[in-house]
Write a protein that holds these residues in place. Structure first.
Motif, PDB file in Angstrom:
ATOM      1  N   GLN A 157     -10.697   4.526  10.915  1.00 56.60           N
ATOM      2  CA  GLN A 157     -10.475   4.829  12.321  1.00 56.60           C
ATOM      3  C   GLN A 157      -9.715   3.644  12.927  1.00 56.60           C
ATOM      4  OE1 GLN A 157     -11.311   7.675  13.653  1.00 56.60           O
ATOM      5  NE2 GLN A 157     -12.637   8.481  12.052  1.00 56.60           N
ATOM      6  N   PRO A 158      -8.897   3.899  13.976  1.00 53.02           N
ATOM      7  CA  PRO A 158      -8.105   2.811  14.558  1.00 53.02           C
ATOM      8  C   PRO A 158      -8.966   1.595  14.910  1.00 53.02           C
ATOM      9  CG  PRO A 158      -7.464   4.902  15.520  1.00 53.02           C
ATOM     10  CD  PRO A 158      -8.650   5.188  14.642  1.00 53.02           C
ATOM     11  N   GLY A 159      -8.524   0.422  14.485  1.00 54.50           N
ATOM     12  CA  GLY A 159      -9.206  -0.822  14.835  1.00 54.50           C
ATOM     13  C   GLY A 159     -10.445  -1.135  14.007  1.00 54.50           C
ATOM     14  N   GLN A 160     -10.769  -0.295  13.047  1.00 53.98           N
ATOM     15  CA  GLN A 160     -12.007  -0.496  12.269  1.00 53.98           C
ATOM     16  C   GLN A 160     -11.767  -1.144  10.909  1.00 53.98           C
ATOM     17  OE1 GLN A 160     -15.092  -0.015  13.558  1.00 53.98           O
ATOM     18  NE2 GLN A 160     -13.910   0.350  15.427  1.00 53.98           N
ATOM     19  N   ARG A 161     -10.541  -1.554  10.661  1.00 48.30           N
ATOM     20  CA  ARG A 161     -10.241  -2.111   9.337  1.00 48.30           C
ATOM     21  C   ARG A 161     -11.103  -3.315   9.000  1.00 48.30           C
ATOM     22  NH1 ARG A 161      -4.847  -5.315   8.266  1.00 48.30           N
ATOM     23  NH2 ARG A 161      -6.129  -6.882   9.322  1.00 48.30           N
ATOM     24  N   TYR A 178     -13.590  -6.740  -8.638  1.00 48.44           N
ATOM     25  CA  TYR A 178     -13.776  -5.948  -7.412  1.00 48.44           C
ATOM     26  C   TYR A 178     -13.148  -6.772  -6.292  1.00 48.44           C
ATOM     27  CZ  TYR A 178     -16.015  -2.759  -4.070  1.00 48.44           C
ATOM     28  OH  TYR A 178     -16.255  -1.816  -3.101  1.00 48.44           O
ATOM     29  N   VAL A 179     -11.906  -6.452  -5.939  1.00 48.51           N
ATOM     30  CA  VAL A 179     -11.180  -7.243  -4.943  1.00 48.51           C
ATOM     31  C   VAL A 179     -10.846  -6.356  -3.750  1.00 48.51           C
ATOM     32  CG1 VAL A 179      -9.130  -8.660  -4.481  1.00 48.51           C
ATOM     33  CG2 VAL A 179     -10.218  -8.741  -6.735  1.00 48.51           C
ATOM     34  N   VAL A 180     -11.130  -6.862  -2.563  1.00 52.84           N
ATOM     35  CA  VAL A 180     -10.896  -6.139  -1.305  1.00 52.84           C
ATOM     36  C   VAL A 180      -9.607  -6.679  -0.688  1.00 52.84           C
ATOM     37  CG1 VAL A 180     -11.871  -5.609   0.960  1.00 52.84           C
ATOM     38  CG2 VAL A 180     -13.397  -5.967  -1.007  1.00 52.84           C
ATOM     39  N   ASN A 181      -8.690  -5.776  -0.336  1.00 50.51           N
ATOM     40  CA  ASN A 181      -7.371  -6.191   0.150  1.00 50.51           C
ATOM     41  C   ASN A 181      -6.985  -5.459   1.427  1.00 50.51           C
ATOM     42  OD1 ASN A 181      -6.165  -7.432  -2.586  1.00 50.51           O
ATOM     43  ND2 ASN A 181      -7.129  -5.462  -3.096  1.00 50.51           N
ATOM     44  N   THR A 182      -6.290  -6.162   2.317  1.00 48.96           N
ATOM     45  CA  THR A 182      -5.545  -5.481   3.371  1.00 48.96           C
ATOM     46  C   THR A 182      -4.090  -5.434   2.932  1.00 48.96           C
ATOM     47  OG1 THR A 182      -5.209  -7.555   4.542  1.00 48.96           O
ATOM     48  CG2 THR A 182      -7.142  -6.246   5.157  1.00 48.96           C
ATOM     49  N   GLU A 209       0.385  -1.446   6.567  1.00 47.55           N
ATOM     50  CA  GLU A 209      -0.438  -0.389   7.146  1.00 47.55           C
ATOM     51  C   GLU A 209      -1.692  -0.995   7.768  1.00 47.55           C
ATOM     52  OE1 GLU A 209      -0.096   3.700   4.987  1.00 47.55           O
ATOM     53  OE2 GLU A 209      -0.446   2.185   3.443  1.00 47.55           O
ATOM     54  N   GLU A 210      -1.752  -0.890   9.083  1.00 44.14           N
ATOM     55  CA  GLU A 210      -2.756  -1.613   9.860  1.00 44.14           C
ATOM     56  C   GLU A 210      -4.196  -1.171   9.598  1.00 44.14           C
ATOM     57  OE1 GLU A 210      -2.721  -1.484  14.357  1.00 44.14           O
ATOM     58  OE2 GLU A 210      -1.023  -2.803  13.911  1.00 44.14           O
ATOM     59  N   ASP A 211      -4.379   0.103   9.359  1.00 39.92           N
ATOM     60  CA  ASP A 211      -5.739   0.636   9.248  1.00 39.92           C
ATOM     61  C   ASP A 211      -6.079   1.037   7.817  1.00 39.92           C
ATOM     62  OD1 ASP A 211      -6.435   0.317  11.992  1.00 39.92           O
ATOM     63  OD2 ASP A 211      -5.174   2.040  12.463  1.00 39.92           O
ATOM     64  N   VAL A 212      -5.588   0.250   6.882  1.00 38.71           N
ATOM     65  CA  VAL A 212      -5.791   0.573   5.470  1.00 38.71           C
ATOM     66  C   VAL A 212      -6.438  -0.608   4.755  1.00 38.71           C
ATOM     67  CG1 VAL A 212      -4.537   0.901   3.282  1.00 38.71           C
ATOM     68  CG2 VAL A 212      -3.970   2.310   5.273  1.00 38.71           C
ATOM     69  N   VAL A 213      -7.371  -0.276   3.858  1.00 43.21           N
ATOM     70  CA  VAL A 213      -7.963  -1.260   2.947  1.00 43.21           C
ATOM     71  C   VAL A 213      -7.822  -0.705   1.529  1.00 43.21           C
ATOM     72  CG1 VAL A 213     -10.032  -2.571   2.328  1.00 43.21           C
ATOM     73  CG2 VAL A 213      -9.664  -1.917   4.712  1.00 43.21           C
ATOM     74  N   TRP A 214      -7.359  -1.544   0.617  1.00 46.12           N
ATOM     75  CA  TRP A 214      -7.283  -1.181  -0.800  1.00 46.12           C
ATOM     76  C   TRP A 214      -8.331  -1.987  -1.568  1.00 46.12           C
ATOM     77  CZ3 TRP A 214      -4.301   2.405  -3.327  1.00 46.12           C
ATOM     78  CH2 TRP A 214      -3.137   2.867  -2.713  1.00 46.12           C
ATOM     79  N   VAL A 215      -9.067  -1.323  -2.432  1.00 50.22           N
ATOM     80  CA  VAL A 215      -9.985  -2.031  -3.322  1.00 50.22           C
ATOM     81  C   VAL A 215      -9.494  -1.863  -4.759  1.00 50.22           C
ATOM     82  CG1 VAL A 215     -12.344  -2.179  -4.203  1.00 50.22           C
ATOM     83  CG2 VAL A 215     -11.944  -1.815  -1.770  1.00 50.22           C
ATOM     84  N   THR A 216      -9.420  -2.989  -5.462  1.00 46.99           N
ATOM     85  CA  THR A 216      -9.012  -3.012  -6.869  1.00 46.99           C
ATOM     86  C   THR A 216     -10.262  -3.251  -7.700  1.00 46.99           C
ATOM     87  OG1 THR A 216      -7.041  -4.224  -6.117  1.00 46.99           O
ATOM     88  CG2 THR A 216      -7.413  -4.066  -8.503  1.00 46.99           C
ATOM     89  N   ALA A 261      12.990   4.623 -14.973  1.00 45.03           N
ATOM     90  CA  ALA A 261      13.649   5.706 -14.234  1.00 45.03           C
ATOM     91  C   ALA A 261      13.525   5.355 -12.751  1.00 45.03           C
ATOM     92  CB  ALA A 261      12.977   7.033 -14.537  1.00 45.03           C
ATOM     93  N   GLY A 262      14.395   4.505 -12.285  1.00 44.62           N
ATOM     94  CA  GLY A 262      14.364   4.139 -10.867  1.00 44.62           C
ATOM     95  C   GLY A 262      13.735   2.794 -10.613  1.00 44.62           C
ATOM     96  N   VAL A 263      13.837   2.396  -9.368  1.00 43.03           N
ATOM     97  CA  VAL A 263      13.352   1.095  -8.919  1.00 43.03           C
ATOM     98  C   VAL A 263      11.821   1.150  -8.785  1.00 43.03           C
ATOM     99  CG1 VAL A 263      13.447  -0.557  -7.011  1.00 43.03           C
ATOM    100  CG2 VAL A 263      15.500   0.722  -7.667  1.00 43.03           C
ATOM    101  N   PRO A 264      11.112   0.144  -9.282  1.00 42.04           N
ATOM    102  CA  PRO A 264       9.648   0.153  -9.133  1.00 42.04           C
ATOM    103  C   PRO A 264       9.234   0.178  -7.661  1.00 42.04           C
ATOM    104  CG  PRO A 264      10.341  -1.522 -10.714  1.00 42.04           C
ATOM    105  CD  PRO A 264      11.597  -1.008 -10.052  1.00 42.04           C
ATOM    106  N   GLU A 265       8.114   0.863  -7.396  1.00 41.33           N
ATOM    107  CA  GLU A 265       7.522   0.846  -6.052  1.00 41.33           C
ATOM    108  C   GLU A 265       6.517  -0.292  -5.996  1.00 41.33           C
ATOM    109  OE1 GLU A 265       5.766   4.679  -4.881  1.00 41.33           O
ATOM    110  OE2 GLU A 265       7.007   5.520  -6.489  1.00 41.33           O
ATOM    111  N   ARG A 266       6.363  -0.865  -4.813  1.00 39.97           N
ATOM    112  CA  ARG A 266       5.518  -2.044  -4.697  1.00 39.97           C
ATOM    113  C   ARG A 266       4.645  -1.943  -3.455  1.00 39.97           C
ATOM    114  NH1 ARG A 266       8.020  -8.162  -4.471  1.00 39.97           N
ATOM    115  NH2 ARG A 266       6.496  -9.024  -3.043  1.00 39.97           N
ATOM    116  N   ILE A 267       3.357  -2.174  -3.613  1.00 45.02           N
ATOM    117  CA  ILE A 267       2.431  -2.234  -2.483  1.00 45.02           C
ATOM    118  C   ILE A 267       1.981  -3.688  -2.360  1.00 45.02           C
ATOM    119  CG2 ILE A 267       0.191  -1.470  -1.586  1.00 45.02           C
ATOM    120  CD1 ILE A 267       0.598   1.123  -3.259  1.00 45.02           C
ATOM    121  N   ASP A 268       2.304  -4.305  -1.241  1.00 48.62           N
ATOM    122  CA  ASP A 268       1.924  -5.706  -1.019  1.00 48.62           C
ATOM    123  C   ASP A 268       0.525  -5.783  -0.439  1.00 48.62           C
ATOM    124  OD1 ASP A 268       4.301  -7.616  -1.508  1.00 48.62           O
ATOM    125  OD2 ASP A 268       5.188  -5.874  -0.526  1.00 48.62           O
TER     126      ASP A 268
END
Lengths: 103, 103
Positions: A13-17, A40-44, A48-55, B85-92
């Motif tokens: 939700q907006p602002g909840q990142r 287990y790594v937590v990333n912003t 994208e302002e309201d997104v979190v990626w976990v690896t 096949a194309g340029v790699p995509e990258r998520i920072d």
């Protein structure tokens, strides 16, 4: 390797990142003590302002499932759900090898 | 943390995925000895046959750039390009914390 990897994309939700980051960093602490958790790594992400990626990397799919159903995990999932805008997206991976893992 | 993270998605020419995995595992070995490399994992994904994802974490953006311009890296990039096949995509990513990193 029988390891399993995941990229999980959470949209909040907006602002909840940052609130979600806090919850997921607690999940990372639990994961650290769980059987078979290798990463287990937590990333912003700057784009994208309201997104979190976990690896995540787990020794096996069974270890990953076991951790998800642990009591502490359920509590954190309960804290995370109200912060989310939709169901997380998940990219499943088979780690082939690399550098920097503890295990 | 000033760490930088990346997910890089490579799409290969049909049937060239495993050849690219080999090249990228060599890149992982170089990364392991590079200054500031904390993670470099090469992954395939069950859903997409001709895709390779690389998960990277570096101590700083400067360390990542330095590694990309190293002599050995250029040679491996030269081996990888014909397989793509194309340029790699990258998520920072900005790693906020977590479990399992060596550093």
């Amino acid at each position: 390797m029988n390891k399993v990897g995941l990229y999980v994309k959470f949209r909040t939700q907006p602002g909840q990142r940052d609130a979600l980051v806090k919850v997921l960093l607690q999940a990372a602490q639990q994961a650290q003590n769980a059987s078979g958790c290798e990463l287990y790594v937590v990333n912003t992400t700057p784009g994208e302002e309201d997104v979190v990626w976990v690896t995540e990397i787990w020794r096996s799919a069974a270890d990953h499932e076991g951790a998800l159903s642990a009591p502490g995990a359920k509590e954190l999932i309960g804290q995370a759900i109200p912060l989310l805008a939709g169901v997380p997206e998940r990219i499943d991976l088979h780690p082939a090898g690399g550098a920097g893992l503890r295990g």
